[in-house]
Design a protein around this motif. Structure first.
Motif, mmCIF file in Angstrom:
data_model
loop_
_atom_site.group_PDB
_atom_site.id
_atom_site.type_symbol
_atom_site.label_atom_id
_atom_site.label_comp_id
_atom_site.label_asym_id
_atom_site.label_seq_id
_atom_site.Cartn_x
_atom_site.Cartn_y
_atom_site.Cartn_z
ATOM 1 N N THR A 6 23.460 60.654 0.475
ATOM 2 C CA THR A 6 24.185 61.199 -0.679
ATOM 3 C C THR A 6 23.270 62.066 -1.528
ATOM 4 N N HIS A 9 22.389 65.302 0.342
ATOM 5 C CA HIS A 9 23.534 66.156 0.664
ATOM 6 C C HIS A 9 24.080 66.878 -0.565
ATOM 7 N N ARG A 10 24.140 66.182 -1.694
ATOM 8 C CA ARG A 10 24.753 66.786 -2.869
ATOM 9 C C ARG A 10 23.922 67.969 -3.360
ATOM 10 N N HIS A 11 24.589 68.932 -3.985
ATOM 11 C CA HIS A 11 23.907 70.120 -4.484
ATOM 12 C C HIS A 11 24.730 70.684 -5.634
ATOM 13 N N THR A 12 24.125 71.569 -6.390
ATOM 14 C CA THR A 12 24.859 72.238 -7.457
ATOM 15 C C THR A 12 25.692 73.352 -6.837
ATOM 16 N N THR A 13 26.983 73.193 -6.878
ATOM 17 C CA THR A 13 27.902 74.117 -6.216
ATOM 18 C C THR A 13 28.008 75.427 -6.987
ATOM 19 N N LEU A 150 27.610 62.634 -11.379
ATOM 20 C CA LEU A 150 27.121 63.459 -10.284
ATOM 21 C C LEU A 150 26.848 62.626 -9.033
ATOM 22 N N GLY A 154 28.925 62.850 -5.436
ATOM 23 C CA GLY A 154 28.265 63.037 -4.157
ATOM 24 C C GLY A 154 28.630 61.942 -3.170
ATOM 25 N N ASP A 159 32.132 67.929 -4.528
ATOM 26 C CA ASP A 159 31.089 68.830 -5.013
ATOM 27 C C ASP A 159 31.159 68.948 -6.526
ATOM 28 N N TYR A 192 35.625 71.280 -4.278
ATOM 29 C CA TYR A 192 35.065 71.438 -2.938
ATOM 30 C C TYR A 192 34.577 72.876 -2.780
#
Length: 216
Positions: A6, A9-13, A150, A154, A159, A192
Motif C-alpha cells: 500500500t 503503490h499509493r502516489h499523489t495523483t 491517505l 491507498g 487514488d 481513480y
C-alpha cells in the motif's frame, strides 16, 4: 494488500478519470477513517466538508483560480473532494459534547474517571489558549486525520491528492468558515487516476533508511 505494498503503490495523483466514481461503500469507509483518526486528548478539533457532486466540487474549485489553477482539474475531475478544516477555538460547549459522547460510548468507569479525563482535556486546551498557539495546534491535529485518510485510500485502492495549493481566503468566504469557527487546512481529491497521470507511472523515490533513522 499488505501495508508495504500500500505504501509503495499509493502516489499523489496528478490527473483523474472523471468517468469513475468511488463506490458508496468504499467512500463510507474513508469517512470513517477520518472520524476515527486520533487526536490529542481526543479533542477532535476539526470539521470536514465533503463534495461528492459537480455542484459541491465547483464551490471548492473557486479556491483554485489564479496561481492555484494547476489544481483546478484535480478538484473538478475527481470523484470526491474533502476540505479538511481545523477549529480556531475549542469552547467549553464543544468540549462538553466530547465528554457527553465519551459517556455514551462507555469510556468512563465512574464519575471520578469522567472528571479526571475531562479536567485533563480542558487543562491541555487551556495551555494552548494561554500560549496563543491553539489554531496551529488544531491544524497539526487535522494533519493526523489527513495521514489516516491517505493511508486508508491507498489500502482501499483509491487514488488521492492532498493539496495546500488553494486560496484559503476564497474557500473561507465560499464555505463561511470564519463564522463557523474554522480555518481551512488542506484539500484532498479522491478518485481513480487517468492515463494522463504521469506520476502513476514513475517509481517511488525516498531517502535511504540510513539517512532517515538513527537507532539509539
Amino acid at each position: 494488500m499488505t501495508l508495504l505494498k500500500t505504501l509503495t503503490h499509493r502516489h499523489t495523483t496528478k490527473a483523474y478519470d472523471k468517468t469513475r466514481k468511488i463506490p458508496v461503500d468504499i467512500f463510507a469507509q474513508l469517512l470513517e477513517a477520518l472520524r476515527y483518526s486520533p487526536s490529542s486528548v481526543n479533542s477532535q478539533p476539526w470539521h470536514f466538508f465533503v463534495a461528492d457532486n459537480d455542484e459541491g466540487k465547483a464551490r471548492i474549485a473557486k479556491a483554485t483560480s489564479g496561481p492555484f489553477a494547476f489544481n483546478l482539474s484535480r478538484v473538478t475531475d475527481a470523484s470526491h473532494v474533502i476540505a479538511l478544516c481545523a477549529r480556531t477555538s475549542l469552547p467549553a460547549e464543544y468540549l462538553q459534547t466530547i465528554t457527553d459522547q465519551e459517556q455514551i460510548d462507555g469510556r468512563y468507569a465512574d464519575d471520578a474517571t469522567k472528571e479526571s479525563i475531562t479536567k485533563g482535556r480542558n487543562t491541555f486546551v487551556g495551555l494552548h489558549e494561554q500560549e496563543g498557539d491553539l489554531t496551529a495546534w488544531t491544524q497539526k491535529q487535522t494533519y493526523i486525520a489527513l495521514g489516516f485518510l491517505l493511508l486508508s485510500a491507498g489500502f482501499l485502492g483509491v487514488d488521492a491528492t492532498p493539496m495546500e495549493g488553494f486560496d484559503a481566503a476564497v474557500l473561507d468566504k465560499e464555505l463561511g468558515l470564519k463564522e463557523k469557527g474554522l480555518t481551512p487546512a488542506v484539500l484532498v481529491s479522491l478518485g481513480y487516476h487517468s492515463d494522463a497521470d504521469f506520476n502513476a507511472k514513475l517509481p517511488k523515490s525516498r531517502l535511504s533508511e540510513k539517512s532517515l533513522f538513527t537507532h539509539l
